[in-house]
Enzyme design. Structure first.
Site, PDB file in Angstrom:
ATOM      1  N   CYS A 113       0.864  -1.184   0.000  1.00  0.00           N
ATOM      2  CA  CYS A 113       0.000   0.000   0.000  1.00  0.00           C
ATOM      3  C   CYS A 113       0.901   1.235   0.000  1.00  0.00           C
ATOM      4  O   CYS A 113       1.756   1.370   0.878  1.00  0.00           O
ATOM      5  CB  CYS A 113      -0.877  -0.018   1.248  1.00  0.00           C
ATOM      6  SG  CYS A 113      -1.529   1.618   1.633  1.00  0.00           S
ATOM      7  N   GLU A 148       8.920  -2.241 -11.535  1.00  0.00           N
ATOM      8  CA  GLU A 148       7.607  -2.194 -12.189  1.00  0.00           C
ATOM      9  C   GLU A 148       6.481  -1.725 -11.255  1.00  0.00           C
ATOM     10  O   GLU A 148       5.520  -2.454 -10.991  1.00  0.00           O
ATOM     11  CB  GLU A 148       7.261  -3.552 -12.785  1.00  0.00           C
ATOM     12  CG  GLU A 148       8.223  -3.951 -13.873  1.00  0.00           C
ATOM     13  CD  GLU A 148       7.737  -5.127 -14.716  1.00  0.00           C
ATOM     14  OE1 GLU A 148       6.938  -5.920 -14.224  1.00  0.00           O
ATOM     15  OE2 GLU A 148       8.172  -5.234 -15.878  1.00  0.00           O
ATOM     16  N   CYS A 153      -4.263   0.650  -4.604  1.00  0.00           N
ATOM     17  CA  CYS A 153      -4.706   0.196  -3.284  1.00  0.00           C
ATOM     18  C   CYS A 153      -5.965   0.971  -2.921  1.00  0.00           C
ATOM     19  O   CYS A 153      -6.066   2.164  -3.192  1.00  0.00           O
ATOM     20  CB  CYS A 153      -3.603   0.440  -2.261  1.00  0.00           C
ATOM     21  SG  CYS A 153      -4.090  -0.069  -0.595  1.00  0.00           S
ATOM     22  N   CYS A 158      -5.469   4.793   2.384  1.00  0.00           N
ATOM     23  CA  CYS A 158      -5.445   5.459   1.075  1.00  0.00           C
ATOM     24  C   CYS A 158      -6.664   6.377   0.944  1.00  0.00           C
ATOM     25  O   CYS A 158      -6.574   7.476   0.394  1.00  0.00           O
ATOM     26  CB  CYS A 158      -5.416   4.439  -0.057  1.00  0.00           C
ATOM     27  SG  CYS A 158      -3.777   3.716  -0.302  1.00  0.00           S
ATOM     28  N   GLU A 307      14.474  -4.788 -19.705  1.00  0.00           N
ATOM     29  CA  GLU A 307      14.177  -6.225 -19.760  1.00  0.00           C
ATOM     30  C   GLU A 307      13.593  -6.572 -21.114  1.00  0.00           C
ATOM     31  O   GLU A 307      12.862  -5.778 -21.710  1.00  0.00           O
ATOM     32  CB  GLU A 307      13.128  -6.615 -18.702  1.00  0.00           C
ATOM     33  CG  GLU A 307      13.582  -6.575 -17.276  1.00  0.00           C
ATOM     34  CD  GLU A 307      12.447  -6.995 -16.328  1.00  0.00           C
ATOM     35  OE1 GLU A 307      11.573  -7.784 -16.731  1.00  0.00           O
ATOM     36  OE2 GLU A 307      12.435  -6.495 -15.194  1.00  0.00           O
ATOM     37  N   TRP A 315       4.735 -16.344 -19.307  1.00  0.00           N
ATOM     38  CA  TRP A 315       3.458 -15.914 -18.737  1.00  0.00           C
ATOM     39  C   TRP A 315       2.418 -15.498 -19.766  1.00  0.00           C
ATOM     40  O   TRP A 315       1.308 -15.128 -19.406  1.00  0.00           O
ATOM     41  CB  TRP A 315       3.691 -14.783 -17.730  1.00  0.00           C
ATOM     42  CG  TRP A 315       4.608 -13.693 -18.223  1.00  0.00           C
ATOM     43  CD1 TRP A 315       5.950 -13.608 -18.003  1.00  0.00           C
ATOM     44  CD2 TRP A 315       4.274 -12.564 -19.030  1.00  0.00           C
ATOM     45  NE1 TRP A 315       6.472 -12.499 -18.614  1.00  0.00           N
ATOM     46  CE2 TRP A 315       5.457 -11.830 -19.251  1.00  0.00           C
ATOM     47  CE3 TRP A 315       3.077 -12.095 -19.595  1.00  0.00           C
ATOM     48  CZ2 TRP A 315       5.492 -10.667 -20.013  1.00  0.00           C
ATOM     49  CZ3 TRP A 315       3.113 -10.933 -20.360  1.00  0.00           C
ATOM     50  CH2 TRP A 315       4.305 -10.241 -20.553  1.00  0.00           C
ATOM     51  N   LYS A 356      10.161 -20.261 -13.968  1.00  0.00           N
ATOM     52  CA  LYS A 356      11.253 -21.194 -14.312  1.00  0.00           C
ATOM     53  C   LYS A 356      11.262 -21.569 -15.792  1.00  0.00           C
ATOM     54  O   LYS A 356      12.252 -22.071 -16.290  1.00  0.00           O
ATOM     55  CB  LYS A 356      11.233 -22.421 -13.418  1.00  0.00           C
ATOM     56  CG  LYS A 356       9.945 -23.204 -13.382  1.00  0.00           C
ATOM     57  CD  LYS A 356      10.085 -24.354 -12.394  1.00  0.00           C
ATOM     58  CE  LYS A 356       8.772 -25.018 -12.068  1.00  0.00           C
ATOM     59  NZ  LYS A 356       7.795 -24.120 -11.423  1.00  0.00           N
ATOM     60  N   HIS A 358      10.763 -19.311 -18.120  1.00  0.00           N
ATOM     61  CA  HIS A 358      11.066 -18.070 -18.854  1.00  0.00           C
ATOM     62  C   HIS A 358      12.468 -18.194 -19.427  1.00  0.00           C
ATOM     63  O   HIS A 358      13.392 -18.611 -18.728  1.00  0.00           O
ATOM     64  CB  HIS A 358      10.987 -16.899 -17.867  1.00  0.00           C
ATOM     65  CG  HIS A 358      10.911 -15.553 -18.506  1.00  0.00           C
ATOM     66  ND1 HIS A 358      11.936 -15.038 -19.271  1.00  0.00           N
ATOM     67  CD2 HIS A 358       9.940 -14.603 -18.486  1.00  0.00           C
ATOM     68  CE1 HIS A 358      11.578 -13.821 -19.686  1.00  0.00           C
ATOM     69  NE2 HIS A 358      10.380 -13.542 -19.230  1.00  0.00           N
TER      70      HIS A 358
HETATM   71  C1  GLA Z   1       8.749  -8.356 -15.421  1.00  0.00           C
HETATM   72  C2  GLA Z   1       9.529  -8.306 -14.124  1.00  0.00           C
HETATM   73  C3  GLA Z   1      10.573  -9.370 -14.013  1.00  0.00           C
HETATM   74  C4  GLA Z   1      10.076 -10.671 -14.581  1.00  0.00           C
HETATM   75  C5  GLA Z   1       9.678 -10.456 -16.032  1.00  0.00           C
HETATM   76  C6  GLA Z   1       9.279 -11.737 -16.725  1.00  0.00           C
HETATM   77  O1  GLA Z   1       9.125  -7.482 -16.375  1.00  0.00           O
HETATM   78  O2  GLA Z   1      10.124  -7.061 -13.880  1.00  0.00           O
HETATM   79  O3  GLA Z   1      10.920  -9.517 -12.657  1.00  0.00           O
HETATM   80  O4  GLA Z   1       8.989 -11.108 -13.843  1.00  0.00           O
HETATM   81  O5  GLA Z   1       8.589  -9.580 -16.039  1.00  0.00           O
HETATM   82  O6  GLA Z   1       8.921 -11.512 -18.056  1.00  0.00           O
HETATM   83 ZN    ZN Z   2      -3.654   1.679   0.760  1.00  0.00          ZN
END
Ligand code: GLA
Ligand code: ZN
Length: 665
Positions: A113, A148, A153, A158, A307, A315, A356, A358
């Site tokens: 939060c 990221e 929240c 809040c 990244e 995912w 795992k 990825h």
């Molecule tokens: C995000 C996260 C990472 C990882 C990647 C996987 O961008 O910042 O820690 O989880 O996704 O794609």
């Molecule tokens: Zn909150």
């Protein structure tokens, strides 16, 4: 601020998941691929602080030492994005309350939060320790705060903070009631403590961010949450700067783009923008290009590709392997649009946890004689060669495309008249027009300076905050060219309609008014006539009354046949086009051909290759030629006498699938 001293090639390395005895070998493998950088300490809070105020930096010290000995550029994270289990047990209030009103428990990550004073204190203490300990390590190239940021929240704390934030914004309840037009459905507020957060227990419903009764309230809440998270970033950054005023500090932006966070507002606090890019296998190639242009335009400077995946993600619904050479092209695509780093998630494939499967530089096989590793190493060699030349260059554009977070929020909240409104897809329709012509584009916000552009395109500029219409009028009056569309100029910053006919705030500049808008239903086909061409359109058809504007296209079906669909207005020294419907791609192409010809805007080359240009201080140009496909394509003749920076040879006429050329003279 510390500039990048070389082109970074590397990515997220999670050595804490592995025995120390394996680290030296990992680094040896990275070096084999010319990897020169590692992002570390991203999710180590539980190891660094096993109980409150008891810290253990022994592992991190060793990692930092090993990487420093090997002269790696370290991207040092602060570990505040995933909280240890003991923290949730001791301070349940630091967990987020979600859209459904449920307080979260220990698990996952990115779920703090932003108003929790316990979270703030614990994060602050940790960052103090890290910054104090490592600030004078000259191998730290960039500080990577949290990870990221995102996610709203809706907790009591809040809510309390939101009321204060509103008091500061509106001063009086009278102003607030007016702004939210609260006489609708008996929403009048008589006391600040009657204000309730807009989640499913309050005014919102449906998927988060899509349905609400009072959009003014819901959009204010998003503004507030974005600001709260931004304050957390600023808090961590100020600690790092206290120890090293020259440090370069960033946090990695993500998603398509992230709807929770107003990146344009955050940009001023970033020393360098960094971005995580994971386009789906079936996403059109202009989508990542758009996002890279957006990231570069946030500060009008090169950014970090923080990244990306060397092979596949785990995912997405389906994660096919990148085809041979595709990885190189997708990474260079970011560089072509302004990235000054190429970084992967992950450098070493985890053996447990949800990621795992990825892709990684070192895969589960732990062998280097693999296709993916060979490609990573090959790219490393190329980046080592071209990096020094590319690093001091930037992209330049004469065309700007507006992308605005308040519009992103408000347009998707519109209830009616078609369920198919989607801000991103409307903006992308126009981006694609520029992309396919290889016209460099800056993707800018409404507060950017327009005067440097020949043409500003503002599709579905639904929300026009106060002052913005004068800014647009002024830009066009001074000779600027402006394109806008249906569903533009409709509401003010609180989502209340500008009365007097649509497009409200943009009526003057467009020289039209719209009496009604038809929602085009599935299966229905609407046509328009444009210079003898039949165009197809859908979604919305505006019924337009030209005032000072001239008509360029007219509908040729429905009861509004023969009324205007596209208009242009001479306004001062400039021109404003109004496109009253969502035209299919080929139809919009015909309209845009005409507009661009009049604006004297042309692309870098007429080609089905993706072409961008980065220039250095001496105006030396580097043309990135990208074949983002599985087919052979032809290089435009004008490039045949350029040299390729990668091969140091003249290019062939035939450009192989996924081939990348960096041409210069
Ligand atoms: C995000 C996260 C990472 C990882 C990647 C996987 O961008 O910042 O820690 O989880 O996704 O794609
Ligand atoms: Zn909150």
């Amino acid at each position: 601020m510390k500039e990048l001293s070389r082109f970074l090639y590397g990515g997220d390395y999670n050595p804490e998941q592995w025995p120390e005895s394996t680290w030296a070998k990992d680094i040896e493998v990275f070096e084999k691929a010319d990897i020169n950088s590692a992002s570390i300490n991203i999710f180590s809070w539980a190891l660094l602080e096993p109980e409150e105020n008891k810290y253990d930096f022994s592992k991190l010290d060793k990692i930092v030492e090993e990487l420093s000995e090997h002269n790696f550029e370290i991207v040092m994270a602060t570990s505040t994005a995933a909280m240890p289990a003991w923290m949730f047990k001791k301070y349940p209030d630091l967990a987020r309350v979600d859209y459904q009103g449920r307080r979260h428990k220990f698990g996952q990550r990115h779920n703090f939060c932003p108003s929790s004073s316990n979270y703030q204190r614990l994060a602050k203490n940790l960052v103090e320790k890290i910054a104090k300990r490592y600030h004078d390590n000259s191998h730290i190239a960039v500080w990577h705060v949290n990870n990221e940021y995102g996610g709203n929240c809706y907790c009591e704390k809040c809510q309390e903070e939101f009321r204060k934030w509103l008091k500061n914004r509106y001063k009086t309840l009278d102003n607030l009631n007016k702004a939210w037009n609260n006489n609708v459905w008996s929403h009048t507020i008589y006391n600040w403590d009657e204000i309730v957060v807009p989640n499913e227990l309050g005014d919102a419903w449906g998927e988060e961010g899509t349905k609400t009764i009072v959009a003014g309230l819901s959009i204010d809440y998003l503004r507030f949450q974005s600001e709260k998270l931004q304050n957390l970033f600023k808090m961590e950054k100020s600690i790092i700067k206290k120890y090293d005023p020259d440090a370069s500090v960033t946090t990695n932006f993500h998603s398509l783009p992230n709807k929770m966070i107003d990146y344009q507002k955050w940009a001023k606090d970033q020393d360098i923008i960094s971005y995580d890019s994971y386009p789906a296998y079936n996403a059109p190639k202009y989508l990542p290009a758009f996002l890279y242009d957006l990231m570069r335009s946030l500060k009008h400077q090169p950014f970090m590709l923080m990244e990306s995946t060397p092979s596949q993600v785990n995912w997405q619904a389906y994660s096919p392997l990148k085809r041979p050479s595709e990885m190189e092209a997708t990474e260079f695509q970011a560089v072509a649009h302004g990235a000054n780093t190429v970084q992967f998630f992950q450098l070493k494939q985890a053996i447990g946890g949800s990621e795992k499967y990825h892709g990684a530089v070192i895969s589960h096989s732990q062998k280097t004689d693999t296709r993916a590793f060979r490609e990573v190493a090959d790219l490393g060699k190329k980046l080592k060669k071209v990096g020094p030349k590319i690093l001091p260059t930037n992209n330049h554009a004469q065309v700007a495309l507006l992308f605005d977070w308040s519009n992103f929020w408000s347009y998707d909240f519109v209830d009616g008249i078609s369920q198919d409104f989607n801000y991103m897809s409307e903006v992308l329709d126009y981006y694609r027009q520029f992309y396919e012509r290889n016209i460099p584009v800056d993707v800018i916000g409404v507060d950017d300076d327009f005067s440097q552009y020949n043409l500003v395109a503002a599709p579905v500029l639904y929300m026009v905050k106060s002052g913005l219409n004068e800014k647009i009028n002024n830009y066009v009056n001074h000779g600027g060219k402006f394109i806008t569309t249906f569903m533009s100029g409709m509401v003010n910053e609180s989502d209340n309609i500008y009365i007097g006919g649509y497009p409200g705030a943009l009526k003057d500049v467009t020289g039209i008014w719209v009496e009604e808008s038809d929602a085009v239903v599935p299966g229905q086909e609407i046509t328009a006539d444009f210079d003898g061409n039949e165009l197809e359109c859908g979604l919305i058809c505006d019924l337009i009354h030209p005032q000072s504007a001239r008509v360029l296209a007219k509908y040729s079906s429905e009861f509004y046949a023969d009324t205007p669909a596209v208009t242009v207005n001479d306004y001062g020294h400039g021109k404003a086009w109004y496109i009253g419907s969502k035209f299919k791609h080929d139809s919009l192409t015909k309209i845009m051909d005409k507009i661009l010809e009049e604006c004297k805007v042309s692309g870098l080359a007429n080609s089905n290759l993706e072409i961008t240009c980065r220039e250095d201080q001496d105006d030396k140009k580097y043309y990135f030629i990208l074949n983002m496909s599985n087919e052979i394509k032809e290089l435009p003749n004008k490039f045949l006498n350029y040299q390729d920076l990668i091969t140091e040879k003249f290019p062939n006429k035939k450009v192989r699938p996924w081939q990348v050329l960096i041409l210069n003279k």
